[in-house]
Design an enzyme around this catalytic site. Structure first.
Site, PDB file in Angstrom:
ATOM      1  N   LYS A 192      -7.797  -4.081  -1.612  1.00 21.41           N
ATOM      2  CA  LYS A 192      -6.994  -4.450  -2.798  1.00 21.41           C
ATOM      3  C   LYS A 192      -5.581  -4.835  -2.384  1.00 21.41           C
ATOM      4  O   LYS A 192      -5.052  -5.854  -2.827  1.00 21.41           O
ATOM      5  CB  LYS A 192      -6.929  -3.246  -3.744  1.00 21.41           C
ATOM      6  CG  LYS A 192      -5.894  -3.359  -4.850  1.00 21.41           C
ATOM      7  CD  LYS A 192      -5.917  -2.195  -5.814  1.00 21.41           C
ATOM      8  CE  LYS A 192      -5.156  -1.002  -5.331  1.00 21.41           C
ATOM      9  NZ  LYS A 192      -3.695  -1.031  -5.476  1.00 21.41           N
ATOM     10  N   ASN A 193      -4.980  -4.042  -1.487  1.00 22.83           N
ATOM     11  CA  ASN A 193      -3.564  -4.236  -1.169  1.00 22.83           C
ATOM     12  C   ASN A 193      -3.308  -5.342  -0.162  1.00 22.83           C
ATOM     13  O   ASN A 193      -2.174  -5.601   0.203  1.00 22.83           O
ATOM     14  CB  ASN A 193      -2.941  -2.907  -0.717  1.00 22.83           C
ATOM     15  CG  ASN A 193      -2.844  -1.924  -1.874  1.00 22.83           C
ATOM     16  OD1 ASN A 193      -3.053  -2.294  -3.031  1.00 22.83           O
ATOM     17  ND2 ASN A 193      -2.578  -0.670  -1.581  1.00 22.83           N
TER      18      ASN A 193
ATOM     19  N   CYS B  59       6.287   4.568 -12.848  1.00 22.73           N
ATOM     20  CA  CYS B  59       4.836   4.720 -13.024  1.00 22.73           C
ATOM     21  C   CYS B  59       4.536   6.191 -12.737  1.00 22.73           C
ATOM     22  O   CYS B  59       5.415   6.972 -12.430  1.00 22.73           O
ATOM     23  CB  CYS B  59       4.071   3.799 -12.087  1.00 22.73           C
ATOM     24  SG  CYS B  59       4.106   4.364 -10.394  1.00 22.73           S
TER      25      CYS B  59
ATOM     26  N   ARG C  46       9.880   3.914  -8.288  1.00 28.33           N
ATOM     27  CA  ARG C  46       9.429   2.700  -7.594  1.00 28.33           C
ATOM     28  C   ARG C  46      10.290   1.479  -7.935  1.00 28.33           C
ATOM     29  O   ARG C  46       9.820   0.501  -8.495  1.00 28.33           O
ATOM     30  CB  ARG C  46       7.951   2.468  -7.884  1.00 28.33           C
ATOM     31  CG  ARG C  46       7.128   3.679  -7.484  1.00 28.33           C
ATOM     32  CD  ARG C  46       5.661   3.510  -7.734  1.00 28.33           C
ATOM     33  NE  ARG C  46       5.092   2.583  -6.759  1.00 28.33           N
ATOM     34  CZ  ARG C  46       3.836   2.146  -6.850  1.00 28.33           C
ATOM     35  NH1 ARG C  46       3.089   2.508  -7.873  1.00 28.33           N
ATOM     36  NH2 ARG C  46       3.359   1.318  -5.945  1.00 28.33           N
TER      37      ARG C  46
ATOM     38  N   ASP D 166      -1.597   6.883   0.364  1.00 29.44           N
ATOM     39  CA  ASP D 166      -2.735   6.561  -0.509  1.00 29.44           C
ATOM     40  C   ASP D 166      -3.977   7.376  -0.182  1.00 29.44           C
ATOM     41  O   ASP D 166      -4.962   7.296  -0.905  1.00 29.44           O
ATOM     42  CB  ASP D 166      -3.081   5.064  -0.415  1.00 29.44           C
ATOM     43  CG  ASP D 166      -2.018   4.216  -1.062  1.00 29.44           C
ATOM     44  OD1 ASP D 166      -2.065   2.989  -0.909  1.00 29.44           O
ATOM     45  OD2 ASP D 166      -1.119   4.781  -1.703  1.00 29.44           O
TER      46      ASP D 166
ATOM     47  N   ARG E 247      -9.212   0.224 -11.093  1.00 29.39           N
ATOM     48  CA  ARG E 247      -8.164  -0.616 -10.505  1.00 29.39           C
ATOM     49  C   ARG E 247      -8.371  -0.799  -9.013  1.00 29.39           C
ATOM     50  O   ARG E 247      -7.997  -1.825  -8.452  1.00 29.39           O
ATOM     51  CB  ARG E 247      -6.791   0.021 -10.742  1.00 29.39           C
ATOM     52  CG  ARG E 247      -6.407   0.147 -12.195  1.00 29.39           C
ATOM     53  CD  ARG E 247      -4.981   0.553 -12.332  1.00 29.39           C
ATOM     54  NE  ARG E 247      -4.132  -0.316 -11.520  1.00 29.39           N
ATOM     55  CZ  ARG E 247      -2.820  -0.139 -11.400  1.00 29.39           C
ATOM     56  NH1 ARG E 247      -2.225   0.853 -12.018  1.00 29.39           N
ATOM     57  NH2 ARG E 247      -2.099  -0.946 -10.669  1.00 29.39           N
TER      58      ARG E 247
HETATM   59  C1  EPZ Z   1       2.446  -0.335  -1.777  1.00 27.53           C
HETATM   60  O1  EPZ Z   1       3.218  -0.082  -2.930  1.00 27.53           O
HETATM   61  C2  EPZ Z   1       1.007  -0.121  -2.195  1.00 27.53           C
HETATM   62  N1  EPZ Z   1       0.647  -1.086  -3.237  1.00 27.53           N
HETATM   63  C3  EPZ Z   1       0.825   1.305  -2.695  1.00 27.53           C
HETATM   64  O2  EPZ Z   1      -0.553   1.480  -2.981  1.00 27.53           O
HETATM   65  C4  EPZ Z   1       1.215   2.274  -1.578  1.00 27.53           C
HETATM   66  O3  EPZ Z   1       1.125   3.589  -2.053  1.00 27.53           O
HETATM   67  C5  EPZ Z   1       2.650   1.986  -1.117  1.00 27.53           C
HETATM   68  O4  EPZ Z   1       2.773   0.594  -0.739  1.00 27.53           O
HETATM   69  C6  EPZ Z   1       3.069   2.849   0.066  1.00 27.53           C
HETATM   70  O5  EPZ Z   1       2.185   2.618   1.134  1.00 27.53           O
HETATM   71  C7  EPZ Z   1       0.389  -2.369  -2.876  1.00 27.53           C
HETATM   72  O6  EPZ Z   1       0.427  -2.739  -1.708  1.00 27.53           O
HETATM   73  C8  EPZ Z   1      -0.001  -3.317  -3.977  1.00 27.53           C
HETATM   74  P1  EPZ Z   1       6.736   0.728  -1.356  1.00 27.53           P
HETATM   75  P2  EPZ Z   1       4.785  -0.479  -2.947  1.00 27.53           P
HETATM   76  O7  EPZ Z   1       7.593  -0.394  -1.848  1.00 27.53           O
HETATM   77  O8  EPZ Z   1       5.028  -1.673  -2.136  1.00 27.53           O
HETATM   78  C9  EPZ Z   1      10.634   3.070  -2.604  1.00 27.53           C
HETATM   79  C10 EPZ Z   1      -2.392   2.123  -4.250  1.00 27.53           C
HETATM   80  O9  EPZ Z   1      -2.792   3.251  -4.513  1.00 27.53           O
HETATM   81  N2  EPZ Z   1      11.219   1.728  -2.789  1.00 27.53           N
HETATM   82  O10 EPZ Z   1       6.341   0.751   0.081  1.00 27.53           O
HETATM   83  O11 EPZ Z   1       5.191  -0.477  -4.370  1.00 27.53           O
HETATM   84  C11 EPZ Z   1       9.569   3.360  -3.646  1.00 27.53           C
HETATM   85  O12 EPZ Z   1      10.175   3.912  -4.794  1.00 27.53           O
HETATM   86  C12 EPZ Z   1      -0.916   1.792  -4.346  1.00 27.53           C
HETATM   87  O13 EPZ Z   1      -3.125   1.178  -3.859  1.00 27.53           O
HETATM   88  C13 EPZ Z   1      12.578   1.622  -3.070  1.00 27.53           C
HETATM   89  O14 EPZ Z   1      13.282   2.617  -3.179  1.00 27.53           O
HETATM   90  O15 EPZ Z   1       5.413   0.786  -2.214  1.00 27.53           O
HETATM   91  C14 EPZ Z   1       8.659   4.339  -2.953  1.00 27.53           C
HETATM   92  O16 EPZ Z   1       9.189   5.643  -3.122  1.00 27.53           O
HETATM   93  C15 EPZ Z   1      -0.152   2.934  -4.955  1.00 27.53           C
HETATM   94  N3  EPZ Z   1      13.107   0.377  -3.235  1.00 27.53           N
HETATM   95  C16 EPZ Z   1       8.758   3.943  -1.481  1.00 27.53           C
HETATM   96  O17 EPZ Z   1       9.924   3.111  -1.365  1.00 27.53           O
HETATM   97  C17 EPZ Z   1      12.359  -0.774  -3.123  1.00 27.53           C
HETATM   98  O18 EPZ Z   1      12.916  -1.888  -3.277  1.00 27.53           O
HETATM   99  C18 EPZ Z   1       7.574   3.170  -0.957  1.00 27.53           C
HETATM  100  O19 EPZ Z   1       7.424   2.078  -1.819  1.00 27.53           O
HETATM  101  C19 EPZ Z   1      10.988  -0.635  -2.839  1.00 27.53           C
HETATM  102  C20 EPZ Z   1      10.435   0.621  -2.660  1.00 27.53           C
END
Ligand code: EPZ
Length: 416
Positions: free
Chosen positions: A22-23, A115, A120, A303, A395
């Protein structure tokens, strides 16, 4: 809203094939916006989030033809907006931001809002785009982005955000000059996107490392590509096989990208072996509580935290599970406790203590991976477990009930 009913206690047995990731599919579908024309994507998983992505790009004039491959025609771009009602259900919709500012020089994308698993924000996405010359204004919950031709920039991310890295890499492919993304996410799905962009003619160095160097090009051309398989789905079936003391072969698994998960499960006493893209799980090991900390890749993936916690509820001794990526990713704890698990949360640590047995009960899914952990626990619990709000599962898990039924689980989906 449907629910899933499981009669636990059956050791799973047989073979299960893993679907596309998915990702990886979500950013790759967004990347088709970068090159007008007809793209062909193979191994796209049949998931609710993929349907949401197709609906979202459809609003912008992109046309899809379902099948193998998924045919994506991004020749005509008639819109550049990602509305709140789409983004609030799927945060990954923010992935259209980078491609839209690169191709259409504008975008209006709703802020994702929080969420179930945390705030996030997307501040790192916006910081990087501004460095490339994008003018960002926030207006009634929307990110309004405007740009002339993007220019290359050196961007150091505060944290290795996965979709942040993906958005910036996509935007950089059409920027004028060289962009370096430092402290980039190294998740395999980021590399899968990079390989698709390369197939479209992008010039990217450092794929798989924490420094990505992108030499912008004038234009990209449509490409064909096969999406990698889903390491989290594979890890989920690994946990299901282990907790039921089953004999299962998981096929089409991206074994090289699962080292941290396979190592941790092995340490915890799961008898497993691998051969190529197959993982073989055998009964007979005795589960022991082993601590884990979630980390960015190549560490243990956040995850897989909920699924691992379900397994630890029946392990000897105790395990301390530390969530370092999201601030609120323990929503599954109270639901696992309803099944009899003994878990104490203190800050970002969850201490899971041995229970001889779990007992079935109605439980509530709250987010995608939390719902997977409830299914895993239900497969081992005596009696019936009902998992409500299974739309969370839809999802990210293709044909979950069918795949588990084929492994011998007593599981069915009923309209609630
Ligand atoms: C990706 O989400 C994945 N989704 C998530 O999978 C996964 O849990 C996550 O990466 C971590 O590996 C997709 O790829 C579609 P992040 P993403 O930006 O990109 C903070 C699933 O179950 N952050 O790496 O949204 C954020 O708040 C989903 O398939 C900032 O502070 O995650 C979080 O605490 C759930 N500022 C941390 O970083 C930003 O600009 C990691 O977020 C961006 C992120």
């Amino acid at each position: 809203m449907d629910k899933i009913v499981i009669e636990g206690g059956v050791p799973l047995s047989g073979e299960v094939a893993i679907s596309g990731a998915k990702n990886a599919a979500l950013p790759i579908i967004a990347a088709t916006l970068l090159a007008p024309g007809v793209h062909r994507l193979y191994n796209v998983p049949p998931l609710a989030d993929i349907r949401t992505a197709k609906k979202l790009l459809g609003l912008m004039g992109v046309q899809f033809e379902d099948g193998e491959p998924l045919v994506v025609d991004s020749s005509r771009l008639t819109g550049w907006m990602a509305p709140y009602e789409t983004v609030k259900t799927m945060r990954a919709a923010v992935l259209v931001l980078g491609p839209l500012v690169a191709r259409a020089r504008q975008a209006s994308v709703s802020l994702p809002g929080g969420c179930a698993i945390g705030a996030r924000p997307i501040d790192q996405h916006l910081k990087g785009l501004e460095a490339m010359g994008v003018k960002i204004t926030l207006n009634q919950g929307y990110v309004e982005a405007k740009a002339k031709r993007l220019h290359g920039a050196d961007i150091t991310l505060d944290l290795p955000t996965v979709t942040g890295t993906e958005n910036l890499m996509m935007a950089a492919t059409l920027a004028n000059g060289v962009t370096r993304i430092i402290n980039a996410a190294q998740e395999p799905e980021v590399s899968d996107l990079a390989r698709f962009l390369t197939a479209m003619g992008a010039q990217i160095e450092g794929i798989g490392t924490d420094v990505l160097t992108i030499q912008g090009v004038k234009a990209l051309t449509p490409a064909s590509y096969t999406i990698m398989s889903d390491r989290i789905e594979a890890g989920t079936y690994l946990a299901a096989a282990a907790i039921t003391k089953g004999q299962v072969t998981i096929t089409n698994a991206p074994v090289p990208h699962m080292a941290a998960v396979l190592e941790k499960f092995h340490e915890a006493g799961v008898r497993l072996s691998t051969a190529g893209n197959r993982i073989m799980v055998e009964p007979g090991g005795s589960l022991t509580g082993v601590d884990v900390k979630t980390r960015a890749y190549p560490g243990f993936p956040t995850d897989m935290q909920a699924q691992y916690m379900a397994l630890m509820t029946l392990a000897k001794g105790a395990a301390v599970i530390t969530e370092t990526i999201f601030e609120n990713r323990f929503m599954h704890v109270s639901e696992l406790e309803r099944l009899g698990a003994d878990i104490t949360v203190s800050g970002n640590h969850a201490i899971v203590r041995e229970r001889r047995q779990l007992h079935g009960a109605p439980v509530m899914a709250t987010d995608l991976r939390a719902s997977a952990s409830l299914v895993i626990a239900g497969l081992a619990a005596t009696g019936a477990t009902e998992v409500l709000r299974v739309y969370h599962l839809d999802r990210g898990y293709a044909r979950l009930v069918e795949k588990l039924s084929a492994l011998g689980a007593r599981i069915k989906r009923v309209a609630a």
